[in-house]
Design an enzyme around this catalytic site. Structure first.
Site, PDB file in Angstrom:
ATOM      1  N   HIS A 103       0.824  -1.218   0.000  1.00  0.00           N
ATOM      2  CA  HIS A 103       0.000   0.000   0.000  1.00  0.00           C
ATOM      3  C   HIS A 103       0.851   1.258   0.000  1.00  0.00           C
ATOM      4  CE1 HIS A 103       0.204   0.109   4.539  1.00  0.00           C
ATOM      5  NE2 HIS A 103       0.153   1.397   4.304  1.00  0.00           N
ATOM      6  N   ASP A 158      -0.076  -7.510   1.574  1.00  0.00           N
ATOM      7  CA  ASP A 158       0.433  -6.130   1.589  1.00  0.00           C
ATOM      8  C   ASP A 158       1.963  -6.129   1.659  1.00  0.00           C
ATOM      9  OD1 ASP A 158       0.507  -3.402   1.668  1.00  0.00           O
ATOM     10  OD2 ASP A 158      -0.367  -3.210   3.684  1.00  0.00           O
ATOM     11  N   GLN A 245       0.197   5.524  11.694  1.00  0.00           N
ATOM     12  CA  GLN A 245       0.358   6.084  10.349  1.00  0.00           C
ATOM     13  C   GLN A 245       1.780   6.600  10.126  1.00  0.00           C
ATOM     14  OE1 GLN A 245      -2.709   5.469  11.310  1.00  0.00           O
ATOM     15  NE2 GLN A 245      -2.699   4.487   9.312  1.00  0.00           N
ATOM     16  N   GLY A 246       2.352   6.233   9.011  1.00  0.00           N
ATOM     17  CA  GLY A 246       3.721   6.637   8.698  1.00  0.00           C
ATOM     18  C   GLY A 246       4.727   5.537   9.013  1.00  0.00           C
ATOM     19  N   ASP A 247       4.306   4.587   9.829  1.00  0.00           N
ATOM     20  CA  ASP A 247       5.169   3.439  10.137  1.00  0.00           C
ATOM     21  C   ASP A 247       5.030   2.337   9.106  1.00  0.00           C
ATOM     22  OD1 ASP A 247       6.175   4.501  12.552  1.00  0.00           O
ATOM     23  OD2 ASP A 247       4.390   3.840  13.636  1.00  0.00           O
ATOM     24  N   SER A 248       3.991   2.403   8.307  1.00  0.00           N
ATOM     25  CA  SER A 248       3.706   1.340   7.341  1.00  0.00           C
ATOM     26  C   SER A 248       4.922   0.955   6.525  1.00  0.00           C
ATOM     27  CB  SER A 248       2.617   1.784   6.372  1.00  0.00           C
ATOM     28  OG  SER A 248       1.371   1.573   6.947  1.00  0.00           O
TER      29      SER A 248
HETATM   30  N1  ARG Z   1      -1.393   2.028   7.448  1.00  0.00           N
HETATM   31  C1  ARG Z   1      -0.517   2.724   8.277  1.00  0.00           C
HETATM   32  C2  ARG Z   1       0.513   3.438   7.458  1.00  0.00           C
HETATM   33  O1  ARG Z   1       0.273   3.572   6.283  1.00  0.00           O
HETATM   34  C3  ARG Z   1       0.037   1.871   9.375  1.00  0.00           C
HETATM   35  C4  ARG Z   1      -1.032   1.575  10.327  1.00  0.00           C
HETATM   36  C5  ARG Z   1      -0.617   0.695  11.419  1.00  0.00           C
HETATM   37  N2  ARG Z   1      -1.626   0.831  12.387  1.00  0.00           N
HETATM   38  C6  ARG Z   1      -1.647   0.225  13.559  1.00  0.00           C
HETATM   39  N3  ARG Z   1      -2.604   0.509  14.389  1.00  0.00           N
HETATM   40  N4  ARG Z   1      -0.723  -0.637  13.883  1.00  0.00           N
HETATM   41  O2  ARG Z   1       1.461   4.022   7.934  1.00  0.00           O
END
Ligand code: ARG
Length: 297
Positions: A103, A158, A245-248
């Protein structure tokens, strides 16, 4: 506290409400990549950005030099400073091969516009620093591959591989997991993402340890059948510590020296909420692992 998990399914109306409220805020921000780290479906509810004060590793502390030393940052090439350019994490598994989340390959042209596939020429990878405001080397990307089963409107498979134009020397590379570790064993997660829902992201790489939870526990938090063999969940029942968010795309590692890439930060409903767990792409799944290995040369 979300107390609506009666039969395990997240009520759609509730998700819609969250989507609407976050959309309103998202429209106010101008960061080019505001939406790009947000995968489909449930994850949209947690949309946050750096400029509005988004979400990073939650409940973490500064990562030391040996905590996931192969961690890299994915950057928008056109954005000059690393802090604003960073939108995802990744792991080096060879001198010029980065594993990340599929993603992370996408962004949105407009708030409600179509997801657009990133071109290798539009992105770079930051290596050699744990601080987005200091040091590091920006490297060009020559190819981006994603798992053939990944769908932009889903969360499964993913995983992606990015090929670098130059080789990174002098660091240890992550090993690919063949097992997950037992339920309750800890994963070390690192990233520059948000430090809580509605909070800003960190210029300093942060780390947090979260225990693996069973598929059954995780499906109770999401929906029956939603957690596939290609996913692995981790987190604390009371919440408080999580990726965000941002860790993905970044690493969740285990084994004594934490050099075994076991999960890839993928999605979650909000961040660090009680009884809601972070979902990671499960590297030990043969389909995930084989895909990564195919692109190792
Ligand atoms: N989708 C998020 C990103 O794009 C990462 C989300 C992880 N969320 C969590 N609750 N562990 O950075």
């Amino acid at each position: 506290m979300i107390s609506t998990r009666t039969s395990g399914a997240i009520p759609l109306a509730l998700i819609s409400l969250i989507l609407i409220s976050t959309s309103a805020r998202a429209q106010q921000v101008s960061k080019t990549d505001a939406d790009m780290t947000v995968p489909p479906a449930v994850v949209q509810s947690t949309l946050e950005t750096k400029k509005e004060g988004g979400i990073l590793i939650v409940g973490g502390t500064a990562a030391g030099p040996n905590d996931n030393p192969f961690q890299v940052g994915l950057l928008v090439k056109a954005v000059g400073d690393n802090f604003n350019a960073q939108f995802c994490g990744g792991s080096l598994i060879a001198p010029d091969v980065v594993v990340t989340a599929a993603h992370c390959n996408y962004y949105r042209e407009t708030k409600n516009g179509p997801k657009l596939l990133r071109k290798p020429s539009e992105v770079q990878v930051l290596t050699g620093t744990r601080n987005l405001t200091q040091g590091g080397v920006r490297r060009d990307v020559t190819a981006i591959w994603q798992h053939p089963n990944y769908k932009t409107n889903g969360n499964n498979y993913d995983v992606a591989v990015w090929k670098l134009s130059t080789q990174v020397q002098g660091i240890p590379f992550a090993q690919l997991a063949t097992t997950d570790g037992t339920v309750g064993s800890e994963l070390l997660v690192t990233g520059w993402g948000a430090t809580g829902e509605g909070k800003g992201s960190s210029p300093v790489l942060l780390k947090v340890s979260v225990p693996v939870v069973s598929h059954a526990t995780c499906e109770a938090a999401y929906a029956p059948g939603s957690i596939t063999p290609q996913m692995l969940c981790a987190g604390f029942g009371p919440g408080g510590k999580d990726s965000c968010q941002g860790d993905s795309g970044g690493p969740a590692t285990r084994s004594r020296d934490n050099m075994t890439l076991t999960g890839i930060v993928s999605y979650g409903w909000g961040c660090a909420r009680p009884e809601i767990y972070g979902v990671y792409t499960r590297v030990s799944d043969p389909e995930i692992r084989d895909f990564i290995r195919q692109h190792l040369n």
